[in-house]
Motif scaffolding. Structure first.
Motif, PDB file in Angstrom:
ATOM      1  N   UNK A 294       0.836  -1.193   0.000  1.00  0.00           N
ATOM      2  CA  UNK A 294       0.000   0.000   0.000  1.00  0.00           C
ATOM      3  C   UNK A 294       0.876   1.250   0.000  1.00  0.00           C
ATOM      4  N   UNK A 295       0.254   2.352  -0.360  1.00  0.00           N
ATOM      5  CA  UNK A 295       0.945   3.628  -0.455  1.00  0.00           C
ATOM      6  C   UNK A 295       0.310   4.611   0.520  1.00  0.00           C
ATOM      7  N   UNK A 296       1.099   5.116   1.439  1.00  0.00           N
ATOM      8  CA  UNK A 296       0.665   6.212   2.308  1.00  0.00           C
ATOM      9  C   UNK A 296       1.169   7.510   1.697  1.00  0.00           C
ATOM     10  N   UNK A 297       0.308   8.508   1.614  1.00  0.00           N
ATOM     11  CA  UNK A 297       0.724   9.761   0.989  1.00  0.00           C
ATOM     12  C   UNK A 297       0.044  10.955   1.658  1.00  0.00           C
TER      13      UNK A 297
ATOM     14  N   UNK B 104      11.527  -3.884   0.956  1.00  0.00           N
ATOM     15  CA  UNK B 104      12.014  -2.508   0.947  1.00  0.00           C
ATOM     16  C   UNK B 104      10.831  -1.553   0.844  1.00  0.00           C
ATOM     17  N   UNK B 105      11.116  -0.286   1.039  1.00  0.00           N
ATOM     18  CA  UNK B 105      10.128   0.779   0.849  1.00  0.00           C
ATOM     19  C   UNK B 105      10.628   1.714  -0.237  1.00  0.00           C
ATOM     20  N   UNK B 106       9.710   2.415  -0.874  1.00  0.00           N
ATOM     21  CA  UNK B 106      10.067   3.410  -1.881  1.00  0.00           C
ATOM     22  C   UNK B 106       9.442   4.740  -1.477  1.00  0.00           C
TER      23      UNK B 106
ATOM     24  N   UNK C  22      14.833   4.270  -2.958  1.00  0.00           N
ATOM     25  CA  UNK C  22      14.470   2.983  -2.362  1.00  0.00           C
ATOM     26  C   UNK C  22      15.196   2.816  -1.034  1.00  0.00           C
ATOM     27  N   UNK C  23      14.462   2.370  -0.007  1.00  0.00           N
ATOM     28  CA  UNK C  23      15.017   2.165   1.325  1.00  0.00           C
ATOM     29  C   UNK C  23      14.818   0.708   1.750  1.00  0.00           C
TER      30      UNK C  23
END
Length: 282
Positions: free
Chosen positions: A143-146, A172-174, A251-252
Motif C-alpha cells: 500500500x501507499x501512504x501519501x 524494501x520501501x520506496x 528505495x530504502x
C-alpha cells in the motif's frame, strides 16, 4: 467524497440539523431532502448515491430500524464494504432501539446524551475518507501512504507531495517526493487560497497538467540502487503561472539485488483521484 445519510423521515429534523453541521465541517453530504427534485426517480437516485458514496451514516431510531427502505440502503452499503473494503459504514444512535445484528460489532456514535462529543467523534471518524490532503492507497501486494503539504519557502508558495510505498510482501520501501514551487503566485493570494480550501484543487490541476506533459513516459523508471533518482523541470501552471517541479524517488530497506520498475505517474494519478473525490460537490 460523498457522505450518504440513511434515515427515517420521522427523524427529518435531527438529520437536517446534523447535515448542516457536517457541511460546515467541510464534509460533502447527500440526503434526499436536499438532492431530489419533483419528477426524479427516487429508487434510481438513491441507489446511485449509495453506490457512489464513500461513507454511509446510518441514523438508528425506532422508526429507521423498522423501515424496510432503510434496511435496503444499509444492505447495499454493507455489501460494498465487504466486497470493496472502501465504503465506511457508521451507525449513529439517536434513541433507544434494537440495533440490527449486522451493526452490533461496529462502534456507534451515540447522540442520545452528549451531542457535542458525539459530533466530534463523527467528524473525526469521517476524516478517514474526507481528508483531501492525505490517504492510504491499497493494492494487492502493498500500500501507499501519501500526503500533501504546503507553505512558503524563501518567499515563494510551495506544495510538496510525499508518497511511501511499503508492505509485508516486499523487503524494501520506496519514497517519492514531488515539490511544486510557484514563482508567479503572490503569497497573500496563496494564503487566501489555503484559507478557502481551493489550494489543493489548484495543486491537483497542476499535477494533472504535469502528467499530460509526460509524453515519453519519463515518470516510469527503473530503480537499481539506493541512490535517489531525481529531476528538476521548469513548469507552467494551467493558469499560466511560471513554476518549477522537482520529483525524486529513493528505495530504502533491504537490497535484494534486483531492479525495481516503478511508476511515479500512477502514484500521482491515484492521489489526484482521491483529492478530487473528496473535493467534489455532492
Amino acid at each position: 467524497m460523498t457522505v450518504f445519510i440513511s434515515y427515517s423521515h420521522r427523524d427529518r429534523d435531527f438529520v437536517s440539523s446534523l447535515a448542516k453541521m457536517l457541511v460546515h465541517a467541510r464534509h460533502n453530504i447527500w440526503i434526499d431532502q436536499w438532492e431530489l427534485n419533483a419528477g426524479d426517480s427516487i429508487i434510481g437516485k438513491v441507489q446511485e448515491a449509495v453506490g457512489e458514496a464513500d461513507a454511509l451514516l446510518v441514523v438508528l431510531s425506532q422508526a429507521s430500524v423498522a423501515s424496510e427502505w432503510c434496511q435496503k440502503e444499509l444492505r447495499t452499503a454493507l455489501v460494498r464494504e465487504l466486497d470493496e473494503k472502501r465504503v465506511l459504514v457508521i451507525p449513529c444512535l439517536i434513541e433507544d432501539c434494537d440495533i440490527p445484528v449486522f451493526l452490533k460489532e461496529k462502534l456507534y456514535v451515540d447522540f442520545r446524551d452528549n451531542k457535542g462529543e458525539a459530533f466530534e467523534l463523527l467528524d473525526r471518524s469521517l476524516s478517514k475518507v474526507s481528508n483531501p490532503a492525505q490517504s492510504r492507497i491499497e493494492t494487492k501486494d502493498f500500500h501507499t501512504d501519501w500526503s500533501v503539504d504546503w507553505g512558503d519557502f524563501d518567499g515563494e508558495p510551495v506544495f510538496e507531495w510525499l508518497y511511501v510505498d511499503h508492505g509485508p510482501s516486499i523487503p524494501y520501501s520506496v519514497v517519492t517526493r514531488i515539490r511544486l514551487i510557484v514563482e508567479d503566485l503572490d503569497l497573500l493570494e496563496f494564503r487566501e487560497m489555503a484559507k478557502s480550501g481551493t489550494h489543493i484543487r489548484f495543486g491537483c490541476d497542476c499535477l494533472k497538467k504535469f502528467l499530460e506533459e509526460d509524453k515519453d513516459g519519463e515518470l516510469r523508471i527503473k530503480i537499481e540502487d539506493e541512490n535517489e533518482i531525481y529531476e528538476t523541470l521548469p513548469f507552467v501552471c494551467p493558469d499560466g503561472r511560471n513554476a518549477t517541479i522537482f520529483w525524486g524517488v529513493r528505495r530504502l530497506g533491504e537490497d535484494n539485488g534486483m531492479s525495481t520498475l516503478f511508476s511515479v505517474d500512477n502514484l500521482i494519478r491515484m492521489s489526484i483521484q482521491h483529492s478530487e473525490r473528496v473535493l467534489r460537490e455532492p
